[in-house]
Write an enzyme that holds these catalytic residues in place. Structure first.
Site, PDB file in Angstrom:
ATOM      1  N   GLY A  13       0.574  35.268   6.317  1.00 26.82           N
ATOM      2  CA  GLY A  13       0.957  34.818   4.420  1.00 26.82           C
ATOM      3  C   GLY A  13       1.596  35.744   4.249  1.00 26.82           C
ATOM      4  O   GLY A  13       2.178  35.648   2.986  1.00 26.82           O
ATOM      5  N   SER A  14       2.617  35.818   5.617  1.00 27.77           N
ATOM      6  CA  SER A  14       3.244  36.764   4.654  1.00 27.77           C
ATOM      7  C   SER A  14       5.025  36.257   4.198  1.00 27.77           C
ATOM      8  O   SER A  14       5.494  36.561   3.797  1.00 27.77           O
ATOM      9  CB  SER A  14       3.446  38.348   6.489  1.00 27.77           C
ATOM     10  N   LYS A  66      -4.982  11.617   8.874  1.00 27.06           N
ATOM     11  CA  LYS A  66      -3.825  12.986   7.658  1.00 27.06           C
ATOM     12  C   LYS A  66      -3.490  11.571   6.850  1.00 27.06           C
ATOM     13  O   LYS A  66      -2.919  13.081   5.784  1.00 27.06           O
ATOM     14  CB  LYS A  66      -2.875  12.808   9.888  1.00 27.06           C
ATOM     15  N   MET A  91      -0.201  24.507  10.701  1.00 29.09           N
ATOM     16  CA  MET A  91       0.109  24.685  11.331  1.00 29.09           C
ATOM     17  C   MET A  91      -0.645  23.321  11.613  1.00 29.09           C
ATOM     18  O   MET A  91      -1.675  22.887  12.695  1.00 29.09           O
ATOM     19  CB  MET A  91      -1.034  25.493  12.023  1.00 29.09           C
ATOM     20  N   ARG A  92      -0.015  22.489  11.592  1.00 30.65           N
ATOM     21  CA  ARG A  92       0.019  21.105  11.203  1.00 30.65           C
ATOM     22  C   ARG A  92       1.025  19.871  11.355  1.00 30.65           C
ATOM     23  O   ARG A  92       2.245  20.934  10.176  1.00 30.65           O
ATOM     24  CB  ARG A  92      -0.645  20.383  10.217  1.00 30.65           C
ATOM     25  N   LEU A  93       1.405  19.524  11.877  1.00 29.46           N
ATOM     26  CA  LEU A  93       2.342  18.280  12.236  1.00 29.46           C
ATOM     27  C   LEU A  93       2.108  17.569  11.133  1.00 29.46           C
ATOM     28  O   LEU A  93       1.427  17.046  10.339  1.00 29.46           O
ATOM     29  CB  LEU A  93       2.360  17.020  13.146  1.00 29.46           C
ATOM     30  N   ASN A 108      11.155  24.101   6.997  1.00 25.34           N
ATOM     31  CA  ASN A 108       9.988  24.832   7.814  1.00 25.34           C
ATOM     32  C   ASN A 108      10.964  26.391   8.238  1.00 25.34           C
ATOM     33  O   ASN A 108      11.717  26.398   8.534  1.00 25.34           O
ATOM     34  CB  ASN A 108       9.070  24.071   9.101  1.00 25.34           C
ATOM     35  N   HIS A 110      10.667  29.052  11.976  1.00 20.35           N
ATOM     36  CA  HIS A 110      10.370  28.918  12.897  1.00 20.35           C
ATOM     37  C   HIS A 110      10.183  30.420  13.914  1.00 20.35           C
ATOM     38  O   HIS A 110      11.656  30.640  14.078  1.00 20.35           O
ATOM     39  CB  HIS A 110      10.129  28.065  14.087  1.00 20.35           C
TER      40      HIS A 110
HETATM   41  C1  GRF Z   1       6.192  32.795  10.785  1.00 24.04           C
HETATM   42  O1  GRF Z   1       6.582  33.833  12.407  1.00 24.04           O
HETATM   43  C2  GRF Z   1       6.489  31.482  11.495  1.00 24.04           C
HETATM   44  O2  GRF Z   1       8.256  31.558  11.475  1.00 24.04           O
HETATM   45  C3  GRF Z   1       5.549  30.685  11.722  1.00 24.04           C
HETATM   46  O3  GRF Z   1       4.286  31.133  11.481  1.00 24.04           O
HETATM   47  C4  GRF Z   1       4.756  32.818  10.927  1.00 24.04           C
HETATM   48  C5  GRF Z   1       3.583  32.943   9.694  1.00 24.04           C
HETATM   49  O4  GRF Z   1       3.784  33.821   9.732  1.00 24.04           O
HETATM   50  N1  GRF Z   1       5.973  29.309  11.649  1.00 24.04           N
HETATM   51  P1  GRF Z   1       3.225  33.985   8.123  1.00 24.04           P
HETATM   52  O5  GRF Z   1       1.667  32.926   7.896  1.00 24.04           O
HETATM   53  O6  GRF Z   1       4.120  34.385   7.628  1.00 24.04           O
HETATM   54  O7  GRF Z   1       2.802  35.773   8.436  1.00 24.04           O
END
Ligand code: GRF
Length: 189
Positions: A13-14, A66, A91-93, A108, A110
Site C-alpha cells: 500500500g505505498s 468474481k 492483484m486481481r483482474l 491502474n 503498472h
Molecule cells: C506497484 O509497483 C504498482 O505499480 C503495482 O503493484 C505495486 C504496488 O505497490 N501494480 P504498493 O502496494 O502500492 O506499495
C-alpha cells in the site's frame, strides 16, 4: 464538490499512502473515501486505519464467483459515492461487473513501460531482460491484463551497475509522484 476516490490494494500500500499524503497536503483535491482489499490482513489496511479511512475487506473464497464479490464491491462503491477507482497493487483482474458499473472510471498503475512487461514481477523481468530504460505506466483498466488505454508514463535510464533493488526503489519513487498528479488531472482538469 470534492470527488471521492476508492483505492484498491492487495499488499503493502505505498501508492495508497502517497495518494493519502497528496490529499492531505492539498496537491490532490479529492477525498480518499474507501480502501478495498482482497486480503484482509494486508498492510494497506493498517495504513487506512491510521488515517481513519473506511475499509471494505473481502476474501474471494467466501464468494461463488468474481461476479458475486464484484457485486458486493459495487454496492460499497455506491454507498461511498465513489467517482473514481484507483487500483494500486490490486492483484486481481477486474471483471465485467466492475467494468460495466465504473466504465472509464477505473485506472491502474503498472511498474513497467506498457505494453512491455505486463503482469506480475515486471521489474525483475525487465531487469533480467537487460532493458536500459525503465518506467511506469498509468492506464485505464479494461478486461485484459494491463492492456487498457495509456494515460501517462514516466521513465529513467538505468545507471551503470545499478542493482535490481535500486531500480525498484526508483520505480516506486516515480510511482508515488506520478499517481497523485494523474488523479488530480483526471478529476479536476
Ligand atoms: C506497484 O509497483 C504498482 O505499480 C503495482 O503493484 C505495486 C504496488 O505497490 N501494480 P504498493 O502496494 O502500492 O506499495
Amino acid at each position: 464538490m470534492m470527488k471521492n476516490i476508492a483505492v484498491f490494494a492487495s499488499g503493502f500500500g505505498s501508492n495508497f499512502e502517497a495518494i493519502i499524503e497528496a490529499a492531505n497536503n492539498g496537491t490532490l483535491h479529492a477525498n480518499i473515501a474507501l480502501l478495498v482489499v482482497d486480503k484482509p490482513a494486508c498492510y494497506a489496511v493498517e495504513r487506512a486505519h491510521n488515517h481513519n479511512i473506511p475499509v471494505f475487506a473481502f476474501n474471494p473464497k467466501d464468494y461463488d464467483s468474481k461476479e458475486a464479490y464484484e457485486k458486493e464491491i459495487v454496492k460499497q462503491l455506491h454507498a461511498y459515492q465513489i467517482d473514481l477507482v484507483a487500483l494500486a497493487g490490486y492483484m486481481r483482474l477486474v471483471g465485467s461487473v466492475l467494468l460495466e458499473n465504473y466504465a472509464h472510471r477505473i485506472i491502474n498503475i503498472h511498474p513497467a513501460l506498457l505494453p512491455s512487461f505486463p503482469g506480475t514481477h515486471s521489474i525483475e523481468k525487465a531487469y533480467n531482460h537487460g532493458v536500459k530504460v525503465f518506467g511506469i505506466t498509468i492506464h485505464y483498466v479494461d478486461a485484459g491484463m494491463d492492456t487498457g488505454p495509456i494515460i501517462d508514463q514516466e521513465s529513467f535510464k538505468k545507471k551503470e551497475g545499478e542493482s535490481v533493488e535500486e531500480v525498484e526503489t526508483r520505480i516506486h519513487q516515480l510511482e508515488h509522484q506520478l499517481y497523485p498528479k494523474v488523479l488530480e488531472r483526471i478529476l479536476n482538469h
